[in-house]
Design an enzyme around this catalytic site. Structure first.
Site, short mmCIF file in Angstrom:
data_model
loop_
_atom_site.label_atom_id
_atom_site.label_comp_id
_atom_site.label_asym_id
_atom_site.label_seq_id
_atom_site.Cartn_x
_atom_site.Cartn_y
_atom_site.Cartn_z
N GLY A 1 27.89 34.91 44.05
CA GLY A 1 27.06 35.99 44.57
C GLY A 1 26.37 36.75 43.46
O GLY A 1 25.26 36.43 43.02
N ARG A 2 27.07 37.78 42.93
CA ARG A 2 26.44 38.64 41.93
C ARG A 2 26.05 37.86 40.68
O ARG A 2 25.02 38.16 40.06
CB ARG A 2 27.40 39.80 41.58
CG ARG A 2 27.50 40.79 42.74
CD ARG A 2 28.66 41.72 42.57
NE ARG A 2 29.94 41.00 42.55
CZ ARG A 2 31.10 41.53 42.23
NH1 ARG A 2 31.16 42.80 41.91
NH2 ARG A 2 32.20 40.81 42.25
N GLN B 1 25.48 33.60 58.85
CA GLN B 1 26.75 34.33 58.95
C GLN B 1 26.66 35.42 60.01
O GLN B 1 25.72 36.22 60.01
CB GLN B 1 27.11 34.97 57.62
CG GLN B 1 28.51 35.58 57.67
CD GLN B 1 28.89 36.32 56.41
OE1 GLN B 1 28.36 37.39 56.14
NE2 GLN B 1 29.79 35.76 55.64
N CYS C 1 34.25 41.37 55.00
CA CYS C 1 33.54 42.59 54.64
C CYS C 1 34.48 43.79 54.61
O CYS C 1 35.20 44.05 55.57
CB CYS C 1 32.38 42.84 55.59
SG CYS C 1 31.40 44.22 55.01
N ASN D 1 35.64 31.97 45.58
CA ASN D 1 34.59 32.97 45.37
C ASN D 1 35.13 34.20 44.64
O ASN D 1 36.26 34.62 44.88
CB ASN D 1 34.00 33.38 46.74
CG ASN D 1 33.12 34.61 46.69
OD1 ASN D 1 33.43 35.63 47.28
ND2 ASN D 1 32.02 34.54 45.97
N GLY D 2 34.29 34.73 43.77
CA GLY D 2 34.60 35.99 43.11
C GLY D 2 34.47 35.92 41.60
O GLY D 2 35.11 35.09 40.94
N ASP D 3 33.57 36.78 41.06
CA ASP D 3 33.45 36.99 39.61
C ASP D 3 32.95 35.78 38.82
O ASP D 3 33.17 35.72 37.61
CB ASP D 3 34.79 37.45 39.01
CG ASP D 3 35.23 38.80 39.52
OD1 ASP D 3 34.44 39.45 40.25
OD2 ASP D 3 36.36 39.22 39.21
N ALA E 1 24.27 41.00 51.12
CA ALA E 1 23.38 41.67 52.08
C ALA E 1 22.36 42.53 51.34
O ALA E 1 22.71 43.30 50.45
CB ALA E 1 24.21 42.52 53.04
N LYS F 1 34.50 33.05 56.25
CA LYS F 1 34.57 33.64 54.91
C LYS F 1 35.51 34.84 54.97
O LYS F 1 35.35 35.71 55.82
CB LYS F 1 33.19 34.08 54.42
CG LYS F 1 33.22 34.72 53.03
CD LYS F 1 31.84 34.68 52.40
CE LYS F 1 31.80 35.32 51.02
NZ LYS F 1 31.83 36.78 51.06
C1 FMN Z 1 25.74 44.01 47.68
C2 FMN Z 1 26.70 43.03 48.30
C3 FMN Z 1 26.46 42.54 49.58
C4 FMN Z 1 27.34 41.62 50.17
N1 FMN Z 1 27.07 41.13 51.42
C5 FMN Z 1 27.89 40.21 51.98
C6 FMN Z 1 27.60 39.63 53.26
O1 FMN Z 1 26.60 39.93 53.91
N2 FMN Z 1 28.49 38.72 53.74
C7 FMN Z 1 29.62 38.34 53.06
O2 FMN Z 1 30.39 37.51 53.53
N3 FMN Z 1 29.90 38.85 51.84
C8 FMN Z 1 29.06 39.75 51.30
N4 FMN Z 1 29.34 40.24 50.05
C9 FMN Z 1 30.46 39.68 49.29
C10 FMN Z 1 29.99 38.51 48.43
O3 FMN Z 1 29.53 37.44 49.21
C11 FMN Z 1 31.14 37.99 47.55
O4 FMN Z 1 32.22 37.62 48.36
C12 FMN Z 1 31.61 39.03 46.53
O5 FMN Z 1 30.52 39.74 45.97
C13 FMN Z 1 32.42 38.36 45.40
O6 FMN Z 1 31.69 37.31 44.83
P1 FMN Z 1 30.79 37.49 43.49
O7 FMN Z 1 31.67 38.10 42.46
O8 FMN Z 1 30.33 36.10 43.18
O9 FMN Z 1 29.66 38.42 43.86
C14 FMN Z 1 28.49 41.18 49.46
C15 FMN Z 1 28.74 41.68 48.17
C16 FMN Z 1 27.85 42.60 47.58
C17 FMN Z 1 28.13 43.08 46.19
#
Ligand code: FMN
Length: 355
Positions: free
Chosen positions: A239-240, A84, A114, A215-217, A31, A153
């Site tokens: 994501g990140r 979403q 979330c 998902n994650g890291d 987000a 999710k």
């Molecule tokens: C700044 C930020 C905003 C996020 N916004 C959402 C969101 O809108 N919807 C959602 O399902 N997950 C959201 N997440 C979670 C990510 O989609 C993801 O599940 C989480 O960061 C772990 O994955 P990653 O390590 O690849 O980032 C958000 C995470 C971060 C850090």
């Protein structure tokens, strides 16, 4: 595991709810970051199988709030896309899913992951996972209300003593959900610690047919392959890692095709910033300047630009100024070390109970 073995698994096509996707590596919603401009810019680099919008509050979507309209903005270049939604009231989620179907959106994702208090407080986000019966009822009602694919999710559960993802995944599949994304942390972990690949594996093993997306890291090609290898998931959502390295999807496709993995040139990196901004400006006009400010620290570190230029990006006021900054970046990039710490993507901190 060798590249050749990976290539064999990788050639099997991935489908979610009848949608055939060109790659099994997806952009996770972040987000505030992964909106239309960023999605289109990153898709243009290649290798992205699917994008999901930032979470949209069902009641705001139904009332047509300005923020939700901006979040729902898409274009033909922004396909395939899933919207979403989140909220604590089933009737609103059902109505929002119907609205999306009627307005031509191709798929809907329900947020049960979330960790934020303001979202859990009204019964949305990860809180839904605490009441499996109610969660299943909610999902079944949304699935029954629309004919577009519905996905979910979620996290592994609320805390270590309440790992509900495998049970819920099994039930959601029975209810007709097309795929499940699991972030391998509990709600109580927030963004701390490391991702539990075994927890994701248990969720993969709990379903019969539908794809589970790990998902994650995931920040590198190796992380993405490790996620698939150790969890057995069919797809990976990043994501990140995609913010830190938007070329990660292109790199994964190169590795899958057994080609050398290439780093973007400095010019490509600057072009990405230009493209991101011009898409932001196209959609939001002057307000786009404000939105790009959020990315200043990240671009600053990524491009190794001196602090004064990063500072100008942070206070950006106009299109003309942006062009001038870009000109300066072309001349002065690399003046600073260009390593990008993950801390540049803000996650909430402090005790998770107070988020
Ligand atoms: C700044 C930020 C905003 C996020 N916004 C959402 C969101 O809108 N919807 C959602 O399902 N997950 C959201 N997440 C979670 C990510 O989609 C993801 O599940 C989480 O960061 C772990 O994955 P990653 O390590 O690849 O980032 C958000 C995470 C971060 C850090």
């Amino acid at each position: 595991m060798s590249i050749i073995q990976w290539s064999t698994t990788e050639t099997k096509e991935i489908q979610i709810g009848g949608r055939v996707l060109a790659s099994r590596y997806f952009l996770a919603p972040l987000a505030g970051y992964t909106q239309h401009a960023f999605r289109v810019a990153i898709r243009e680099l290649g290798g992205v199988g699917l994008c999901t919008t930032d979470l949209v509050l069902a009641s705001h979507l139904l009332s047509g709030s300005r923020k939700s309209k901006a979040l729902l903005t898409t274009s033909p270049a922004d396909r395939p896309l899933t919207i979403q939604i989140f909220g604590g009231i089933t009737a609103e989620l059902v109505a929002a899913a119907r609205w999306l179907e009627q307005h031509g959106y191709a798929a809907v994702d329900l947020n049960m992951g979330c960790p934020m208090a303001k979202i859990n407080g009204n019964g949305g986000g990860a809180r839904i996972m605490c009441a499996p019966d109610a969660a299943c009822q909610l999902v079944a009602e949304v699935v029954d209300a629309v004919s577009i694919p519905v996905t979910v999710k979620m996290r592994l559960g609320w805390d270590r003593d309440s790992i509900t993802a495998p049970l819920l995944a099994r039930e959601f599949e029975q209810a007709g959900v097309a795929a499940i994304t699991v972030h391998g942390r509990t709600r109580n972990q927030g963004f701390g610690g490391t991702v539990d690949l075994q927890g994701i594996r248990q969720t993969v093993e709990a379903v019969q047919q539908i794809p589970v997306i790990g998902n994650g890291d995931v920040c590198t090609v190796e992380d993405a392959f490790r996620m698939r290898e150790q969890t057995g998931c069919e797809a990976v959502s990043i994501g990140r890692g995609a913010m830190l390295d938007p070329w990660i999807f292109r790199k994964i496709s190169q590795a899958v095709r057994d080609e050398p993995v290439t780093e973007p040139t400095r010019d490509e990196q600057i072009q990405f910033l230009e493209r991101h901004f011009s898409l932001m400006f196209e959609q939001h006009e002057l307000y786009g300047c404000r939105l790009i400010r959020k990315f200043a620290a990240w671009y600053g570190a990524r491009l190794g630009i001196p602090e004064d230029l990063e500072d100008r990006l942070r206070r950006l006021e106009s299109d003309e100024e942006f062009k001038d900054i870009i000109e300066q970046i072309r001349l002065r990039h690399g003046e600073r070390d260009s390593s990008v710490p993950t801390a540049l993507i803000k996650t909430p901190n402090g005790p998770v109970e107070r988020w």
